[in-house]
Design a protein around this motif. Structure first.
Motif, short mmCIF file in Angstrom:
data_model
loop_
_atom_site.label_atom_id
_atom_site.label_comp_id
_atom_site.label_asym_id
_atom_site.label_seq_id
_atom_site.Cartn_x
_atom_site.Cartn_y
_atom_site.Cartn_z
N ARG A 21 0.83 -1.21 0.00
CA ARG A 21 0.00 0.00 0.00
C ARG A 21 0.86 1.25 0.00
NH1 ARG A 21 -3.69 -3.08 4.22
NH2 ARG A 21 -5.29 -3.89 2.80
N GLU A 22 1.94 1.23 0.76
CA GLU A 22 2.85 2.38 0.78
C GLU A 22 3.51 2.59 -0.58
OE1 GLU A 22 5.54 1.59 3.95
OE2 GLU A 22 4.10 2.12 5.54
N ASP A 23 3.60 1.52 -1.37
CA ASP A 23 4.18 1.62 -2.70
C ASP A 23 3.13 1.94 -3.76
OD1 ASP A 23 6.94 1.29 -3.78
OD2 ASP A 23 5.93 -0.04 -5.19
N GLY A 24 1.88 2.17 -3.34
CA GLY A 24 0.86 2.63 -4.27
C GLY A 24 -0.11 1.58 -4.75
N TYR A 25 -0.01 0.34 -4.23
CA TYR A 25 -0.92 -0.71 -4.66
C TYR A 25 -2.19 -0.70 -3.81
CZ TYR A 25 3.05 -2.84 -7.15
OH TYR A 25 4.11 -3.08 -7.98
N THR A 26 -3.29 -1.19 -4.40
CA THR A 26 -4.47 -1.53 -3.63
C THR A 26 -4.35 -3.00 -3.26
OG1 THR A 26 -5.84 0.05 -4.84
CG2 THR A 26 -6.99 -1.70 -3.69
N VAL A 27 -4.63 -3.33 -2.00
CA VAL A 27 -4.36 -4.68 -1.52
C VAL A 27 -5.57 -5.25 -0.80
CG1 VAL A 27 -2.83 -6.14 -0.14
CG2 VAL A 27 -1.93 -4.04 -1.20
N ASP A 28 -5.95 -6.47 -1.18
CA ASP A 28 -6.91 -7.27 -0.42
C ASP A 28 -6.14 -8.41 0.24
OD1 ASP A 28 -9.01 -5.69 -1.28
OD2 ASP A 28 -9.51 -7.02 -2.96
N VAL A 29 -6.58 -8.81 1.42
CA VAL A 29 -5.90 -9.89 2.16
C VAL A 29 -6.91 -10.97 2.50
CG1 VAL A 29 -4.66 -10.51 4.25
CG2 VAL A 29 -4.17 -8.32 3.12
N PHE A 103 12.21 -13.24 3.24
CA PHE A 103 12.59 -12.58 2.01
C PHE A 103 12.72 -11.08 2.22
CE2 PHE A 103 8.00 -13.21 2.22
CZ PHE A 103 7.53 -11.91 2.13
N SER A 104 13.45 -10.44 1.34
CA SER A 104 13.56 -8.99 1.34
C SER A 104 12.33 -8.41 0.65
CB SER A 104 14.82 -8.55 0.59
OG SER A 104 14.74 -7.19 0.21
N PHE A 105 11.72 -7.39 1.28
CA PHE A 105 10.53 -6.80 0.66
C PHE A 105 10.87 -6.14 -0.67
CE2 PHE A 105 7.28 -3.51 0.05
CZ PHE A 105 6.15 -4.33 0.11
N ASP A 106 12.06 -5.57 -0.80
CA ASP A 106 12.47 -4.98 -2.07
C ASP A 106 12.52 -6.04 -3.17
OD1 ASP A 106 12.68 -2.45 -1.03
OD2 ASP A 106 14.82 -2.59 -0.62
N VAL A 107 12.96 -7.24 -2.82
CA VAL A 107 12.97 -8.34 -3.80
C VAL A 107 11.55 -8.72 -4.19
CG1 VAL A 107 13.59 -10.76 -4.17
CG2 VAL A 107 15.21 -9.21 -3.05
N LEU A 108 10.65 -8.79 -3.20
CA LEU A 108 9.26 -9.09 -3.51
C LEU A 108 8.68 -8.06 -4.48
CD1 LEU A 108 6.49 -10.35 -1.18
CD2 LEU A 108 6.07 -8.32 -2.55
N LEU A 109 8.94 -6.78 -4.22
CA LEU A 109 8.44 -5.74 -5.12
C LEU A 109 9.00 -5.90 -6.53
CD1 LEU A 109 8.55 -2.44 -3.00
CD2 LEU A 109 6.53 -3.64 -3.84
N ALA A 110 10.29 -6.20 -6.63
CA ALA A 110 10.90 -6.36 -7.94
C ALA A 110 10.30 -7.55 -8.69
CB ALA A 110 12.41 -6.53 -7.81
N ARG A 111 10.11 -8.66 -7.97
CA ARG A 111 9.50 -9.84 -8.59
C ARG A 111 8.08 -9.53 -9.05
NH1 ARG A 111 11.73 -14.85 -6.81
NH2 ARG A 111 14.00 -14.60 -6.70
#
Length: 226
Positions: A21-29, A103-111
């Motif tokens: 969300r902080e990176d601009g996505y809309t998220v459902d969980v 995992f690194s959150f930055d890696v998750l974002l990149a993937r």
């Protein structure tokens, strides 16, 4: 972009959702496999982040079900197990990528960005209407030569309008597609954010593009609504 996180560990789910969300996505969980699979079939997501070990239905079963029904939404599996047979099984069932915990959150974002780009043939990277251009990958918006400074919510709103130019979009539709599932449908949050977006579009110059259709919703069009 709208992401579904299916993760039964609530701390992990909260961490991932907040970061997205902080990176601009809309998220459902969703915290179990059955709820997550139902949401994946009902709602339109840009990608799914799915834990392998889930109550109800596990991540492998979710991927198998989606692919058997022709759903091509990108799936990133999260697993605490890095055994090669688990990785092979997930990919053979139709998952697009996997990430081993921790995992690194930055890696998750990149993937995640890579998955959306690879699977984005039916979701263009750029949308244009009149003199407005939105770039989903660079996360930029221009009206003519002027760059618009939009909040993440305003960006998602504009993207949705650009996907449906000259259509009348109902408030309930915007709540479902742009906001999280848990948002109160009786709130005036849609009107507030649409008003802010309209003001920024108008300030950039040119004729008004975002119009109110009284009693129904909004429409993006170059001609005024009578």
């Amino acid at each position: 972009m709208k992401i579904l996180v299916i993760e039964d560990d609530k701390k992990v789910a909260s961490f991932v959702a907040q970061g997205l969300r902080e990176d601009g996505y809309t998220v459902d969980v969703a915290n179990d496999g059955e709820e997550g699979l139902l949401n994946a079939h009902v709602y339109d997501y840009d990608a799914l982040i799915v834990d392998v070990m889930l109550p109800g239905k596990n991540g492998f079963e979710i991927v198998r079900d989606l692919r058997s029904r022709g759903r091509t939404v990108p799936v990133l599996l999260l697993t605490a197990r890095d055994a090669s047979e688990d990785v092979v099984r997930g990919l053979d069932l139709g998952a697009d990528d996997y990430l081993t915990k921790p995992f690194s959150f930055d890696v998750l974002l990149a993937r995640l960005r890579a998955l959306v780009r690879r699977k984005g043939a039916d979701r263009p990277d750029r949308f244009t209407y009149d003199d407005v251009e939105l770039d989903r990958i660079r996360h930029t918006v221009h009206r003519g030569d002027e760059a618009l400074d939009l909040t993440p919510t305003e960006f998602r709103l504009l993207e949705y309008f650009l996907r449906h130019p000259e259509e009348v979009v109902r408030r309930t539709e915007l709540l479902e597609k742009v906001w999280d599932l848990q948002f109160d449908p009786g709130s005036n949050v849609v009107d507030v954010h649409v008003s802010n977006l309209r003001r920024k579009l108008d300030k950039a110059g040119g004729p008004p593009l975002l119009h109110t259709v009284r009693g129904v919703g909004y429409t993006l069009r170059s001609e005024a609504v009578e």
